[in-house]
Scaffold this motif. Structure first.
Motif, PDB file in Angstrom:
ATOM      1  N   SER A   1     -39.364   0.542  22.540  1.00 30.88           N
ATOM      2  CA  SER A   1     -40.088   0.646  21.249  1.00 30.88           C
ATOM      3  C   SER A   1     -40.882   1.966  21.253  1.00 30.88           C
ATOM      4  O   SER A   1     -41.037   2.446  22.364  1.00 30.88           O
ATOM      5  CB  SER A   1     -41.096  -0.745  21.125  1.00 30.88           C
ATOM      6  N   GLU A   2     -41.534   2.013  20.143  1.00 32.67           N
ATOM      7  CA  GLU A   2     -42.551   3.031  20.226  1.00 32.67           C
ATOM      8  C   GLU A   2     -43.682   3.268  21.374  1.00 32.67           C
ATOM      9  O   GLU A   2     -43.871   4.092  21.959  1.00 32.67           O
ATOM     10  CB  GLU A   2     -43.305   3.370  18.803  1.00 32.67           C
ATOM     11  N   CYS A   3     -44.150   2.022  21.391  1.00 32.20           N
ATOM     12  CA  CYS A   3     -45.412   1.799  22.458  1.00 32.20           C
ATOM     13  C   CYS A   3     -44.677   1.935  23.948  1.00 32.20           C
ATOM     14  O   CYS A   3     -45.188   2.558  24.818  1.00 32.20           O
ATOM     15  CB  CYS A   3     -45.709   0.378  22.211  1.00 32.20           C
ATOM     16  N   GLU A   4     -43.417   1.421  24.255  1.00 32.48           N
ATOM     17  CA  GLU A   4     -42.845   1.429  25.362  1.00 32.48           C
ATOM     18  C   GLU A   4     -42.474   2.928  25.889  1.00 32.48           C
ATOM     19  O   GLU A   4     -42.707   3.407  26.878  1.00 32.48           O
ATOM     20  CB  GLU A   4     -41.552   0.570  25.536  1.00 32.48           C
ATOM     21  N   ALA A   5     -41.985   3.530  24.723  1.00 34.18           N
ATOM     22  CA  ALA A   5     -41.668   5.044  25.183  1.00 34.18           C
ATOM     23  C   ALA A   5     -42.996   6.025  25.388  1.00 34.18           C
ATOM     24  O   ALA A   5     -42.627   6.644  26.304  1.00 34.18           O
ATOM     25  CB  ALA A   5     -40.821   5.527  23.701  1.00 34.18           C
ATOM     26  N   ALA A   6     -43.486   5.470  24.620  1.00 35.11           N
ATOM     27  CA  ALA A   6     -45.113   6.345  24.932  1.00 35.11           C
ATOM     28  C   ALA A   6     -45.646   6.114  26.306  1.00 35.11           C
ATOM     29  O   ALA A   6     -46.126   7.037  27.003  1.00 35.11           O
ATOM     30  CB  ALA A   6     -46.080   6.038  23.889  1.00 35.11           C
ATOM     31  N   ALA A   7     -45.843   4.719  26.636  1.00 35.40           N
ATOM     32  CA  ALA A   7     -46.086   4.218  28.007  1.00 35.40           C
ATOM     33  C   ALA A   7     -45.239   4.699  28.978  1.00 35.40           C
ATOM     34  O   ALA A   7     -45.941   5.499  29.818  1.00 35.40           O
ATOM     35  CB  ALA A   7     -46.228   2.845  27.751  1.00 35.40           C
TER      36      ALA A   7
ATOM     37  N   HIS B   1     -35.977  15.424  33.321  1.00 34.03           N
ATOM     38  CA  HIS B   1     -34.984  14.881  32.452  1.00 34.03           C
ATOM     39  C   HIS B   1     -35.206  13.566  31.773  1.00 34.03           C
ATOM     40  O   HIS B   1     -34.955  13.464  30.493  1.00 34.03           O
ATOM     41  CB  HIS B   1     -33.793  14.780  33.388  1.00 34.03           C
ATOM     42  N   ALA B   2     -35.788  12.716  32.401  1.00 35.58           N
ATOM     43  CA  ALA B   2     -36.129  11.453  31.705  1.00 35.58           C
ATOM     44  C   ALA B   2     -36.855  11.638  30.516  1.00 35.58           C
ATOM     45  O   ALA B   2     -37.120  10.982  29.574  1.00 35.58           O
ATOM     46  CB  ALA B   2     -36.739  10.312  32.878  1.00 35.58           C
ATOM     47  N   LEU B   3     -38.050  12.567  30.840  1.00 28.66           N
ATOM     48  CA  LEU B   3     -39.142  12.743  29.761  1.00 28.66           C
ATOM     49  C   LEU B   3     -38.435  13.294  28.754  1.00 28.66           C
ATOM     50  O   LEU B   3     -38.948  12.912  27.426  1.00 28.66           O
ATOM     51  CB  LEU B   3     -40.096  13.646  30.217  1.00 28.66           C
ATOM     52  N   LEU B   4     -37.522  14.418  28.936  1.00 36.19           N
ATOM     53  CA  LEU B   4     -36.755  14.946  27.683  1.00 36.19           C
ATOM     54  C   LEU B   4     -36.120  13.904  26.958  1.00 36.19           C
ATOM     55  O   LEU B   4     -35.940  13.706  25.803  1.00 36.19           O
ATOM     56  CB  LEU B   4     -35.554  15.865  28.256  1.00 36.19           C
ATOM     57  N   GLU B   5     -35.352  13.065  27.666  1.00 42.29           N
ATOM     58  CA  GLU B   5     -34.603  11.845  27.060  1.00 42.29           C
ATOM     59  C   GLU B   5     -35.490  11.090  26.019  1.00 42.29           C
ATOM     60  O   GLU B   5     -35.126  10.554  25.050  1.00 42.29           O
ATOM     61  CB  GLU B   5     -33.500  10.981  28.124  1.00 42.29           C
ATOM     62  N   ILE B   6     -36.586  10.556  26.774  1.00 43.37           N
ATOM     63  CA  ILE B   6     -37.622   9.720  26.098  1.00 43.37           C
ATOM     64  C   ILE B   6     -38.168  10.536  24.838  1.00 43.37           C
ATOM     65  O   ILE B   6     -38.351   9.809  23.871  1.00 43.37           O
ATOM     66  CB  ILE B   6     -38.253   9.189  27.258  1.00 43.37           C
ATOM     67  N   ALA B   7     -38.537  11.654  25.104  1.00 44.57           N
ATOM     68  CA  ALA B   7     -39.263  12.533  23.982  1.00 44.57           C
ATOM     69  C   ALA B   7     -38.229  12.491  22.833  1.00 44.57           C
ATOM     70  O   ALA B   7     -38.673  12.777  21.756  1.00 44.57           O
ATOM     71  CB  ALA B   7     -39.485  13.830  24.412  1.00 44.57           C
ATOM     72  N   SER B   8     -36.931  12.442  23.157  1.00 46.37           N
ATOM     73  CA  SER B   8     -35.953  12.526  21.899  1.00 46.37           C
ATOM     74  C   SER B   8     -35.879  11.403  21.067  1.00 46.37           C
ATOM     75  O   SER B   8     -35.357  11.456  19.887  1.00 46.37           O
ATOM     76  CB  SER B   8     -34.528  12.726  22.528  1.00 46.37           C
ATOM     77  N   THR B   9     -36.801  10.202  21.242  1.00 50.30           N
ATOM     78  CA  THR B   9     -36.639   9.167  20.447  1.00 50.30           C
ATOM     79  C   THR B   9     -37.981   9.243  19.274  1.00 50.30           C
ATOM     80  O   THR B   9     -37.891   8.695  18.441  1.00 50.30           O
ATOM     81  CB  THR B   9     -37.303   8.019  21.453  1.00 50.30           C
ATOM     82  N   GLY B  10     -38.580  10.498  19.446  1.00 53.92           N
ATOM     83  CA  GLY B  10     -39.610  10.986  18.482  1.00 53.92           C
ATOM     84  C   GLY B  10     -40.786   9.952  18.588  1.00 53.92           C
ATOM     85  O   GLY B  10     -41.803  10.078  17.741  1.00 53.92           O
ATOM     86  N   HIS B  11     -41.102   9.116  19.471  1.00 50.17           N
ATOM     87  CA  HIS B  11     -42.214   8.410  19.908  1.00 50.17           C
ATOM     88  C   HIS B  11     -43.096   8.982  20.807  1.00 50.17           C
ATOM     89  O   HIS B  11     -44.232   8.562  21.162  1.00 50.17           O
ATOM     90  CB  HIS B  11     -41.816   6.847  20.515  1.00 50.17           C
ATOM     91  N   VAL B  12     -42.906   9.926  21.198  1.00 46.19           N
ATOM     92  CA  VAL B  12     -43.791  10.673  22.323  1.00 46.19           C
ATOM     93  C   VAL B  12     -44.394  11.826  21.847  1.00 46.19           C
ATOM     94  O   VAL B  12     -43.832  12.679  21.285  1.00 46.19           O
ATOM     95  CB  VAL B  12     -42.891  11.066  23.483  1.00 46.19           C
ATOM     96  N   THR B  13     -45.719  12.109  21.901  1.00 50.30           N
ATOM     97  CA  THR B  13     -46.708  13.139  21.482  1.00 50.30           C
ATOM     98  C   THR B  13     -46.830  13.981  22.930  1.00 50.30           C
ATOM     99  O   THR B  13     -46.777  13.429  23.814  1.00 50.30           O
ATOM    100  CB  THR B  13     -47.957  12.674  20.835  1.00 50.30           C
TER     101      THR B  13
END
Length: 99
Positions: free
Chosen positions: A43-49, A72-84
């Motif tokens: 979810s947005e919250c999970e990706a951000a956390a 690499h994991a950060l790049l993948e998670i950032a691709s969700t659009g939920h990471v600032t």
């Protein structure tokens, strides 16, 4: 690992956070690799956390292979659009000579 709505179960996410923040570098690397397996389930919250925790872990990482997996994991998670950028601010503390 996921509930009926294809979201991560709380216990699974907590286990993942424990892995990426584990004292053992190999477990941290495994956690970072596992984090990429579930990107579409966050979810947005999970990706951000998770991005915030991985950012903290990367800032403190001394093992080169683990750091690579974390980034690499950060790049993948950032691709969700939920990471600032706020979730990634600790990356500024990663030693540039590590690259």
């Amino acid at each position: 690992m996921t509930d009926e709505g294809s979201r991560m179960k709380a216990e699974s996410l907590l286990d993942l956070v424990r892995m990426v923040s584990h004292a053992d570098a190999r477990r941290r690397e495994e956690g970072a690799e596992k984090a990429t397996d579930w990107v579409s389930s966050y979810s947005e919250c999970e990706a951000a956390a998770l991005a915030a925790v991985l950012s903290l872990a990367a800032a403190c990482e001394e093992d080169e292979g683990t750091l690579e997996a974390q980034l690499h994991a950060l790049l993948e998670i950032a691709s969700t659009g939920h990471v600032t950028t706020a979730h990634l601010e600790h990356l500024r503390q990663v030693k540039q000579e590590e690259f």
